[in-house]
Design an enzyme around this catalytic site. Structure first.
Site, short mmCIF file in Angstrom:
data_model
loop_
_atom_site.label_atom_id
_atom_site.label_comp_id
_atom_site.label_asym_id
_atom_site.label_seq_id
_atom_site.Cartn_x
_atom_site.Cartn_y
_atom_site.Cartn_z
N SER A 176 17.59 22.87 49.68
CA SER A 176 18.95 23.44 49.59
C SER A 176 19.23 24.11 48.26
CB SER A 176 19.98 22.34 49.82
OG SER A 176 21.28 22.86 49.60
N LYS A 198 26.60 19.16 61.35
CA LYS A 198 27.90 19.84 61.37
C LYS A 198 28.78 19.43 62.56
CE LYS A 198 26.32 23.92 58.87
NZ LYS A 198 26.24 25.38 58.81
N ASP A 208 31.73 28.80 57.01
CA ASP A 208 30.60 29.70 57.34
C ASP A 208 31.08 31.09 57.77
OD1 ASP A 208 28.55 27.92 56.75
OD2 ASP A 208 28.55 27.06 58.76
#
Ligand code: ATR
Length: 268
Positions: free
Chosen positions: A15, A66, A102
C-alpha cells in the site's frame, strides 16, 4: 499527542497510503501517524475494534474489506450508500461513521488533474466488481451516460438495474460493444493483475477520448491497447489513489492537502 490513523486490508504491504498520508501531514503540519495494518480474512471487525480501543481516530479500508466496513458502520454517508461499500471510517463519539471517497477521487483526478470534462459525455465502465460498483453513481452524477460491460453479464445488469427510471446506465457483454464509441473508457476489472485484457473490439475510442485504468504501478495491457487504438490520453489510477486519500484526510483533519505536489513526488 500524535493522532493515529491506519489503512486496513489484506494484503496490505504494497500500500502507498501510509506514504501519501505522511506526505499530506508533513505538507499541512498535522501531528498524526498513519500505518498499514493487515487484518486476517475473518478478522476485520476485531481489528477495527482494537483500533477504537487504542484511541485511533479513523482508518481507511481496502480490498477485501470495503463491504464488511459498510456493514459495520453506525452511520453511512450517501456516497457510501450509493457505493454499498466504505473506504473511510471516522471514530467519533463512540460511533463508527463510514463514507466512500473512491468516486470523488476518480472524478477529481479526471476533471482536475487530467483536465477532462465529463458532463454529457459517454462512459464505458469495464468490470462489475467492487471497484466498478464504487464509481457508477459518481460517473452518473457527473452527467455521463454509462455503459457497464462485464464478462459475467448478470453482475453488470445488477449494477445497471439501480438506475432503471432515473438515467442512462446500460449493461452490455464485451461482444456487444462493437460499433460503439466512448469519450471515457475506465478499466475497473482486475484483469491487469494477471496481465490480461478484456476482449474489447477495435474502434471504442472517440476522438479526444480518455482511457483510464484504475490500477497503478505499471503499464497494463488495457493501457497498451488504448494507446494502440488512438486514445488521446491514457492514465493509470495513481491520481485517483492520491485524490481519494486527500478526501479522507480532509474529512479527518478539516485541511485540504495539495495533491499535485504529492502526485508529482510519487511519480518520480
Ligand atoms: P474488484 O474489487 O477489484 O473489482 P472483484 O470484485 O473480484 O474485484 O471484480 C473483478 C472484476 O474484474 C470483475 O468484473 C471480473 O469480471 P467477472 O465478474 O466476469 O468475473 C473482472 N475480471 C477479472 N479478470 C478479468 C479478465 N481477465 N477479463 C475480463 N474481466 C476480468
Amino acid at each position: 499527542m500524535t493522532d493515529r490513523y491506519a489503512v486496513i486490508g489484506n494484503p496490505i504491504s504494497h500500500s502507498k497510503s501510509p506514504l501519501i498520508h505522511t506526505l499530506f501531514a508533513q505538507q499541512t503540519g498535522q501531528n498524526m501517524s498513519y500505518e498499514a495494518i493487515e487484518a486476517p480474512p475473518e478478522g476485520f471487525a476485531a481489528t477495527v475494534q482494537r483500533l477504537r480501543t487504542e484511541g485511533y481516530l479513523g482508518c481507511n479500508v481496502t480490498v477485501p474489506f470495503k463491504f464488511e466496513a459498510f456493514a459495520l458502520c453506525d452511520q453511512l454517508s450517501s456516497r457510501a450508500r450509493e457505493a454499498k461499500a466504505v473506504n473511510t471510517l471516522i471514530f467519533r463519539d463512540g460511533e463508527i461513521l463510514g463514507t466512500n471517497t473512491d468516486g470523488v477521487g476518480l472524478l477529481a483526478d479526471i476533471e482536475k488533474n487530467l483536465g477532462f470534462t465529463l458532463m454529457w459525455k459517454d462512459a464505458l465502465l469495464l468490470g462489475a466488481g467492487g471497484a466498478a460498483a464504487g464509481v457508477v453513481w459518481p460517473l452518473f452524477n457527473a452527467g455521463m451516460g454509462v455503459v457497464i460491460a462485464n464478462r459475467t453479464i448478470t453482475k453488470a445488469r445488477f449494477l445497471a438495474e439501480e438506475f432503471t427510471g432515473s438515467g442512462t446506465v446500460y449493461a452490455r457483454r464485451y461482444e456487444e460493444l462493437a460499433g460503439q464509441q466512448f469519450d471515457l473508457v475506465i478499466n475497473a476489472t482486475s484483469s491487469g493483475l494477471s496481465d490480461e485484457l478484456p476482449p474489447l473490439p477495435d474502434g471504442l475510442f472517440k476522438p479526444g477520448a480518455l482511457a483510464y485504468d484504475m490500477m497503478y504501478g505499471r503499464e497494463t495491457p488495457f493501457m497498451q491497447f488504448a494507446r494502440k487504438q488512438g486514445a488521446a490520453v491514457v492514465s493509470d489510477g495513481l491520481g485517483m489513489l492520491v485524490e481519494q486519500a486527500a478526501e479522507a484526510f480532509y474529512l479527518w483533519r478539516n485541511v485540504r492537502p495539495d495533491t499535485g505536489a504529492v502526485l508529482g513526488e510519487l511519480r518520480k
